[in-house]
Design a protein around this motif. Structure first.
Motif, mmCIF file in Angstrom:
data_model
loop_
_atom_site.group_PDB
_atom_site.id
_atom_site.type_symbol
_atom_site.label_atom_id
_atom_site.label_comp_id
_atom_site.label_asym_id
_atom_site.label_seq_id
_atom_site.Cartn_x
_atom_site.Cartn_y
_atom_site.Cartn_z
ATOM 1 N N TYR A 234 14.416 -31.878 -7.404
ATOM 2 C CA TYR A 234 13.715 -31.108 -8.694
ATOM 3 C C TYR A 234 14.126 -29.260 -8.536
ATOM 4 O O TYR A 234 13.934 -28.992 -7.725
ATOM 5 N N GLU A 235 13.509 -28.559 -9.948
ATOM 6 C CA GLU A 235 13.423 -27.051 -10.116
ATOM 7 C C GLU A 235 12.214 -27.469 -10.338
ATOM 8 O O GLU A 235 11.662 -27.315 -10.945
ATOM 9 N N VAL A 236 10.867 -25.968 -8.985
ATOM 10 C CA VAL A 236 9.730 -26.036 -9.946
ATOM 11 C C VAL A 236 9.587 -24.443 -9.922
ATOM 12 O O VAL A 236 9.980 -24.162 -8.605
ATOM 13 N N ILE A 237 9.013 -24.195 -10.863
ATOM 14 C CA ILE A 237 9.125 -22.801 -11.640
ATOM 15 C C ILE A 237 7.383 -22.367 -12.350
ATOM 16 O O ILE A 237 6.667 -23.232 -12.856
ATOM 17 N N TYR A 238 6.707 -21.615 -11.227
ATOM 18 C CA TYR A 238 5.135 -21.822 -12.075
ATOM 19 C C TYR A 238 4.947 -20.019 -11.177
ATOM 20 O O TYR A 238 5.457 -19.453 -10.445
ATOM 21 N N LEU A 239 3.983 -19.547 -12.851
ATOM 22 C CA LEU A 239 2.536 -18.503 -12.653
ATOM 23 C C LEU A 239 2.047 -19.133 -11.230
ATOM 24 O O LEU A 239 1.219 -19.900 -11.486
ATOM 25 N N LEU A 240 1.259 -17.724 -10.463
ATOM 26 C CA LEU A 240 0.317 -17.999 -9.782
ATOM 27 C C LEU A 240 -0.205 -17.039 -9.491
ATOM 28 O O LEU A 240 -0.095 -16.226 -9.189
ATOM 29 N N GLU A 241 -1.988 -16.965 -9.527
ATOM 30 C CA GLU A 241 -2.664 -16.027 -9.098
ATOM 31 C C GLU A 241 -3.309 -16.574 -8.071
ATOM 32 O O GLU A 241 -3.588 -17.020 -7.637
ATOM 33 N N ALA A 242 -2.736 -15.168 -7.009
ATOM 34 C CA ALA A 242 -3.167 -15.779 -5.537
ATOM 35 C C ALA A 242 -3.546 -14.289 -4.530
ATOM 36 O O ALA A 242 -2.534 -13.313 -5.244
ATOM 37 N N ASP A 243 -3.928 -14.160 -3.868
ATOM 38 C CA ASP A 243 -3.475 -13.002 -3.213
ATOM 39 C C ASP A 243 -2.690 -12.589 -2.288
ATOM 40 O O ASP A 243 -2.080 -13.956 -1.824
ATOM 41 N N ARG A 244 -2.666 -11.718 -1.638
ATOM 42 C CA ARG A 244 -0.834 -11.617 -0.664
ATOM 43 C C ARG A 244 -0.798 -12.864 0.400
ATOM 44 O O ARG A 244 0.287 -12.967 0.877
ATOM 45 N N ALA A 245 -2.236 -13.050 1.126
ATOM 46 C CA ALA A 245 -2.363 -13.645 2.309
ATOM 47 C C ALA A 245 -2.208 -14.974 1.812
ATOM 48 O O ALA A 245 -1.041 -15.960 2.874
ATOM 49 N N ALA A 246 -2.223 -15.590 1.074
ATOM 50 C CA ALA A 246 -2.274 -17.284 0.035
ATOM 51 C C ALA A 246 -0.869 -17.674 -0.190
ATOM 52 O O ALA A 246 -0.655 -18.470 0.659
#
Length: 546
Positions: A234-246
């Protein structure tokens, strides 16, 4: 008369560059697709690059639509942001990071020196975004373009021409650097697309398109290596809202799960791309890191992608076959309220009622899985606190020969979204992937009444205050149910959305659903709303936004 060349870039040039790059990729898309053999021979690199640049171009056009003469820095940032949110595939994701790297330098200056340094920053940032860089790819072509741009004249057009020439030379050398290209007799598809984008830059800054190679394209009909022969499924792509450490932790986890890992972006918004066998685990990793959305999951052996579309509105149409039917698959869902339990039961799920303060034990979930009577079971815990309990139940029944997949739903509205896309006729892993994607693309909110004074992430609440939770955290403290609900809904929709799901408890204000539906219609014209009764014992209000 010789044409006067621009000594500095401006917003109009960026707009022209995006438009010309889109035209160039449109002309060459099929050809680039045809030579796509690395990292997976799925024949879509040209299409992915085209869609990425199309998103960048649309973002720039939006700036011009809002402001007649937009600021140059705002224009290049819009281009980079548009590419980030619209990036497709491995090469498209890398191209978005190249544009982001360029925008960081160009926002500081617009002359030839800044353009050369921008190309250098782009190459470095793109290479850093790839977990395991490989030579003979778009990264190699970008590095060569940057190196060539750093030498010689500081004139804008001259820098662009040098970068294009350096990229062309590097592209021709890619088969000698990557064995799979040499075997197929092709150059790297991603690098080929980048050359087209740089050619468009030359035309935008000079007014003259570079002379294109009239030779037959190398490897126009390559020997394609089957993408199912080796590598993840599988190819998985998503946008992610997160901080740099996460995101740093997420990189480590995804790198252990698969390959072709590229994570680009910054300032709290990232685009994540990875090839894995366990797509659900890749999405779950994103959920743990932050808020993933625009999730796209593609099986390399099939066409199309599994995405979280059309959530709760279709729940009633999704049935689960009874034991003994050909599919032999069932869904087991934990629901906080009799109304939701009836809704999901009508959709074919075996349900477990979670009463307030009485979460089901592992044994209850084991009994429900057995009661479903199917060889394959998808388990929806619909509560973050039940994850370990559900995992223990799944492990127990697997020993009995039942195949169980745990979709990490953290709220009932995510479970409804997952159930809406459930198709028992699909292969089990594909069904689980689609359900996981649907759940992961659904933000969840809740209204509750505080029972006592306490400290929350939104401040100190008093007994009787109305608490608005978003993704499990208290975001709003109010005194009125209707006003608090509207505030929570507005915050959830500020990040976008296509469908709002409302689940109301039996004791919710009678006009609450009508007010919220009217509010959505009046302020978010493109958003649909669907409402369900939660029944007694359900939370006051549950909100889902896809």
């Amino acid at each position: 008369m010789p044409q006067t060349l621009p000594q500095a870039l401006d917003s109009a040039v960026v707009r022209s560059w995006c438009s010309l790059a889109l035209e160039a990729l449109g002309r060459e898309r099929e050809e680039i697709d045809s030579i796509n053999v690395y990292p997976v021979a799925d024949g879509d690199t040209g299409t992915n690059l085209y869609l990425t640049v199309e998103s960048a171009s649309q973002a720039v056009e939006a700036v011009f639509a809002a402001i007649t003469v937009p600021d140059f820095a705002d224009t290049v940032r819009a281009m980079a942001h548009g590419a980030l949110i619209g990036a497709r595939g491995n090469s498209g994701t890398i191209l978005s990071q190249l544009l982001r790297g360029m925008s960081e330098v160009l926002a500081e200056g617009r002359d030839g020196d800044h353009l050369a340094r921008a190309l250098g920053r782009a190459s470095v940032s793109a290479r850093e975004a790839v977990a395991h860089p490989v030579e003979g790819t778009i990264l190699t072509v970008a590095a060569a373009a940057a190196s060539a741009a750093a030498e010689g004249s500081r004139d804008v057009a001259a820098v662009a021409r040098a970068a294009y020439a350096g990229a062309r030379t590097a592209l021709e050398a890619t088969p000698a650097q990557l064995a799979v290209l040499e075997r197929a007799g092709v150059v790297d598809a991603g690098g080929r697309g980048l050359v087209a984008v740089l050619g468009a830059l030359v035309e935008a800054v000079s007014g003259q398109a570079p002379v294109r190679d009239r030779r037959a394209p190398r490897g126009a009909a390559p020997v394609m290596e089957p993408c199912s022969a080796a590598g993840p499924a599988y190819e998985v792509i998503y946008l992610l809202e997160a901080d740099r450490a996460a995101v740093t932790r997420l990189r480590e986890r995804l790198d252990a799960l698969g390959d072709s890992l590229v994570v680009v972006g910054g300032d709290g918004l990232w685009n994540v791309h990875v090839h894995v066998d366990d797509a659900g685990a890749a999405v779950e990793a994103g959920i743990e890191a932050g808020r993933p959305h625009r999730i796209r999951i593609t099986h390399f052996g099939t066409t199309g992608a599994a995405g979280g579309h059309g959530a709760a509105g279709g729940a009633g149409a999704s049935g689960t076959q009874a034991p003994g039917d050909r599919a032999g698959r069932a869904v087991v869902a934990v629901l906080p309220g009799e109304g939701l339990a009836r809704l999901c039961a009508e959709a074919g799920a075996t349900t477990v009622l979670a009463r307030p303060g009485e979460p089901p034990a592992s044994g209850e979930l084991v009994d429900a899985i057995r009661r479903a009577g199917a060889r394959e079971v998808v388990l929806l815990p619909n509560d973050a606190a039940l994850r370990h309990t559900a995992a223990a139940a799944a492990e127990q029944v697997r020993a009995e020969g039942i195949r169980v997949a745990l979709v990490p739903t953290r709220a009932a509205v995510q479970g409804i979204a997952a159930l809406a896309v459930h198709e028992p006729e699909r292969r089990f892993d594909e069904d689980v992937v689609a359900m996981t994607a649907a759940a992961g693309s659904t933000r969840y909110g809740e209204l509750a009444v505080a029972e006592r004074q306490s400290f929350t992430s939104a401040g100190v609440c008093q007994a009787g205050d109305v608490l608005g939770l978003i993704d499990g955290d208290v975001a709003v403290i109010g005194q009125d149910v209707r006003a608090t609900a509207v505030t929570v809904l507005n915050r959830m929709l500020s990040a976008g959305g296509e469908l709002v799901t409302l689940v109301l408890a039996e004791d919710a204000p009678e006009d609450l659903a009508a007010r919220l539906e009217a509010h959505v219609r009046g302020t978010h014209l493109a958003v649909d709303t669907v409402t369900y009764p939660g029944g007694p014992q359900a939370p006051l209000l549950l909100i889902g936004v896809e």
